[in-house]
Design an enzyme around this catalytic site. Structure first.
Site, PDB file in Angstrom:
ATOM      1  N   THR A 279       0.843  -1.176   0.000  1.00 32.49           N
ATOM      2  CA  THR A 279       0.000   0.000   0.000  1.00 32.49           C
ATOM      3  C   THR A 279       0.885   1.235   0.000  1.00 32.49           C
ATOM      4  OG1 THR A 279      -0.092   0.306   2.412  1.00 32.49           O
ATOM      5  CG2 THR A 279      -1.636  -1.273   1.430  1.00 32.49           C
TER       6      THR A 279
ATOM      7  N   ALA B  48       1.177   3.143   2.325  1.00 30.03           N
ATOM      8  CA  ALA B  48       1.632   3.370   3.693  1.00 30.03           C
ATOM      9  C   ALA B  48       2.853   2.546   4.053  1.00 30.03           C
ATOM     10  CB  ALA B  48       0.504   3.066   4.687  1.00 30.03           C
ATOM     11  N   CYS B  49       3.193   1.550   3.251  1.00 27.00           N
ATOM     12  CA  CYS B  49       4.245   0.624   3.675  1.00 27.00           C
ATOM     13  C   CYS B  49       4.988   0.063   2.484  1.00 27.00           C
ATOM     14  CB  CYS B  49       3.635  -0.519   4.482  1.00 27.00           C
ATOM     15  SG  CYS B  49       4.845  -1.701   5.083  1.00 27.00           S
ATOM     16  N   GLY B  50       6.317   0.015   2.603  1.00 29.04           N
ATOM     17  CA  GLY B  50       7.129  -0.518   1.524  1.00 29.04           C
ATOM     18  C   GLY B  50       7.508  -1.968   1.702  1.00 29.04           C
TER      19      GLY B  50
ATOM     20  N   CYS C  20       5.449  -4.128   3.756  1.00 25.48           N
ATOM     21  CA  CYS C  20       4.303  -4.843   4.299  1.00 25.48           C
ATOM     22  C   CYS C  20       4.076  -6.144   3.536  1.00 25.48           C
ATOM     23  CB  CYS C  20       3.035  -3.987   4.194  1.00 25.48           C
ATOM     24  SG  CYS C  20       3.037  -2.533   5.238  1.00 25.48           S
TER      25      CYS C  20
END
Length: 276
Positions: A114, A116-118, A120
């Site tokens: 997402t 929000a996160c690389g 995840c």
């Protein structure tokens, strides 16, 4: 190319004035980008359209899959179509140079990335750590406290999409004297770093010795990891650091500064590079 911003309807409620006002608002666009290398999908991430080739190259570099821009012969947008039949430009196909193969396979993930996160969804904790081929600890660069303190403002002055939306992160790479080499924006802080690494990698060889990475977000593990792989010895973050970011910075020999706001910042590792 997809739009960076778009207009959406908005109803603004002001309890203090007992007022409700309806008017359009400008927001940052968030769309998926699928990256393919020689026909194989290596990642899909949510990003702000624009600088997609920088993002593609930067991701391949910071994930340790290629050593630099010379490894990639061509990049192009595939002609994928949206529900309305118009091109979306949400797929980039990269072709490796003749005789070149990926240095490591794409990271196994259990879920999609997402904005929000690389990292995840990585299939295991060990898979999160990308081994850097650069001895960042040996970089002799030094920076003055005045330069470090000035970098967040220098970054902020180069954030036109944030000015319009308030909804994107930024990452920049500078010289030790504060000269800004490149800045990129994205809804994902890790994408912003990949974009700026990719932009710089198209102009100079890696590693980026003697440079400083400044980010508008917190100093997370993934930000420090990307800096280590790219060979950036100093990282400055406007926000707070995480425990794993501090640990990785210390292990890698990266100077990590966080809470860089106004005349103040906090140092968490390799304080010897900051000249008194």
């Amino acid at each position: 190319m997809g739009r960076v911003t778009t207009r959406v309807p908005r109803t603004r409620v002001d309890l203090g004035r007992a007022a409700t006002v309806g008017r359009p608002d400008t927001v940052a666009v968030e769309e998926p980008l699928e990256v393919r290398v020689d026909g194989a999908v290596v990642t899909t991430t949510m990003r702000t359209p624009g600088d997609d080739f920088d993002l593609t190259l930067g991701h391949l570099v910071t994930e340790g899959m290629v050593a630099g821009a010379d490894a990639v012969a061509t990049m192009m947008h595939c002609t994928d179509l949206g529900p309305d039949g118009s091109p979306t430009f949400n797929v980039v196909e990269a072709a490796l140079a003749p005789g070149v193969s990926l240095l490591r396979p794409a990271r196994d993930r259990t879920e999609a990335m997402t904005s929000a996160c690389g990292v995840c969804g990585a299939a295991s904790v060990d898979a999160v750590r990308t081994v850097s081929r650069v001895d960042v600890a040996a970089d002799p660069v030094t920076v003055t406290p005045e330069v470090l303190a000035s970098l967040p403002d220098a970054l902020r002055e180069r954030q036109p999409v944030f000015d319009r939306t308030g909804g994107v992160h930024a990452a920049g790479v500078t010289t030790p004297d504060g000269t800004v080499l490149a800045v990129r924006e994205d809804v994902g802080r890790h994408n912003a770093v990949d974009k700026v690494v990719g932009a710089l990698a198209r102009e100079r060889d890696l590693p980026f010795a003697g440079t400083v990475l400044v980010v508008s977000a917190r100093a997370s593990f993934e930000i420090v990891q990307k800096a280590a792989v790219a060979g950036v010895p100093v990282v400055v973050a406007v926000g707070a650091p995480t425990s794993l970011a501090v640990e990785l910075a210390a292990e890698s020999g990266i100077t990590l500064a966080a809470f860089a706001r106004g005349p103040r910042f906090s140092l968490y590792s390799r304080t010897d590079r900051v000249r008194a």
